[in-house]
Design a protein around this motif. Structure first.
Motif, PDB file in Angstrom:
ATOM      1  N   VAL A  35      -3.529  -8.702  -6.428  1.00  0.00           N
ATOM      2  CA  VAL A  35      -3.513  -9.092  -5.015  1.00  0.00           C
ATOM      3  C   VAL A  35      -4.894  -9.476  -4.497  1.00  0.00           C
ATOM      4  O   VAL A  35      -5.028 -10.342  -3.654  1.00  0.00           O
ATOM      5  N   ILE A  36      -5.939  -8.860  -5.035  1.00  0.00           N
ATOM      6  CA  ILE A  36      -7.275  -9.112  -4.502  1.00  0.00           C
ATOM      7  C   ILE A  36      -8.173  -9.842  -5.495  1.00  0.00           C
ATOM      8  O   ILE A  36      -8.705 -10.912  -5.208  1.00  0.00           O
ATOM      9  N   THR A  69      -2.566   5.952 -10.669  1.00  0.00           N
ATOM     10  CA  THR A  69      -3.788   5.152 -10.670  1.00  0.00           C
ATOM     11  C   THR A  69      -3.561   3.762 -11.241  1.00  0.00           C
ATOM     12  O   THR A  69      -4.127   2.782 -10.745  1.00  0.00           O
ATOM     13  N   LEU A  70      -2.730   3.654 -12.251  1.00  0.00           N
ATOM     14  CA  LEU A  70      -2.473   2.355 -12.875  1.00  0.00           C
ATOM     15  C   LEU A  70      -1.824   1.382 -11.886  1.00  0.00           C
ATOM     16  O   LEU A  70      -2.123   0.188 -11.910  1.00  0.00           O
ATOM     17  N   ASN A  71      -0.968   1.887 -11.019  1.00  0.00           N
ATOM     18  CA  ASN A  71      -0.371   1.030  -9.981  1.00  0.00           C
ATOM     19  C   ASN A  71      -1.445   0.456  -9.064  1.00  0.00           C
ATOM     20  O   ASN A  71      -1.396  -0.713  -8.682  1.00  0.00           O
ATOM     21  N   TRP A  72      -2.412   1.277  -8.694  1.00  0.00           N
ATOM     22  CA  TRP A  72      -3.500   0.831  -7.821  1.00  0.00           C
ATOM     23  C   TRP A  72      -4.360  -0.215  -8.515  1.00  0.00           C
ATOM     24  O   TRP A  72      -4.765  -1.206  -7.899  1.00  0.00           O
ATOM     25  N   VAL A  73      -4.626  -0.005  -9.801  1.00  0.00           N
ATOM     26  CA  VAL A  73      -5.443  -0.965 -10.550  1.00  0.00           C
ATOM     27  C   VAL A  73      -4.742  -2.305 -10.636  1.00  0.00           C
ATOM     28  O   VAL A  73      -5.336  -3.358 -10.369  1.00  0.00           O
ATOM     29  N   TRP A  91       0.812  -1.219   0.000  1.00  0.00           N
ATOM     30  CA  TRP A  91       0.000   0.000   0.000  1.00  0.00           C
ATOM     31  C   TRP A  91       0.852   1.280   0.000  1.00  0.00           C
ATOM     32  O   TRP A  91       0.632   2.159  -0.828  1.00  0.00           O
ATOM     33  N   PRO A  92       1.819   1.425   0.913  1.00  0.00           N
ATOM     34  CA  PRO A  92       2.594   2.676   0.930  1.00  0.00           C
ATOM     35  C   PRO A  92       3.464   2.880  -0.310  1.00  0.00           C
ATOM     36  O   PRO A  92       3.853   3.992  -0.619  1.00  0.00           O
TER      37      PRO A  92
END
Length: 92
Positions: free
Chosen positions: A42-43, A32-36, A25-26
């Motif tokens: 991972v989920i 945004t692409l990293n979060w996607v 997370w940190p």
């Protein structure tokens, strides 16, 4: 190889998500692409493979809920929350 989702595989997916996501997370930053990609890898992917499965049973005229799937999702969520809580407790 055919993988049948069970409560054990759901717990494994929950533990994986609950341990890995707080660790990365940190490091994801504001992109945004990293979060996607993190969410997908991972989920979403482990949940789809280990909780839902690739060939969910479909019965003709099934209007009710799939109780086995609901149990697996509950196990997945409980394992993820437990892993996050345990990680927080151990990091103190």
């Amino acid at each position: 190889m055919k993988l049948t989702p069970t409560p054990i595989t759901a717990a494994i997916a929950g533990l994986f998500a609950g341990i890995v996501m707080p660790l990365i997370w940190p490091r994801l930053g504001d992109e945004t692409l990293n979060w996607v990609f993190a969410f997908l890898l991972v989920i979403a992917l482990p949940m789809h493979v280990l909780v839902v499965g690739f060939n969910p049973p479909r019965e003709a005229g099934q209007g009710g809920s799939n109780s086995a799937l609901i149990k697996r999702v509950a196990v997945w969520l409980a394992a993820a929350v437990a892993a996050v809580a345990l990680t927080r407790i151990l990091s103190l």
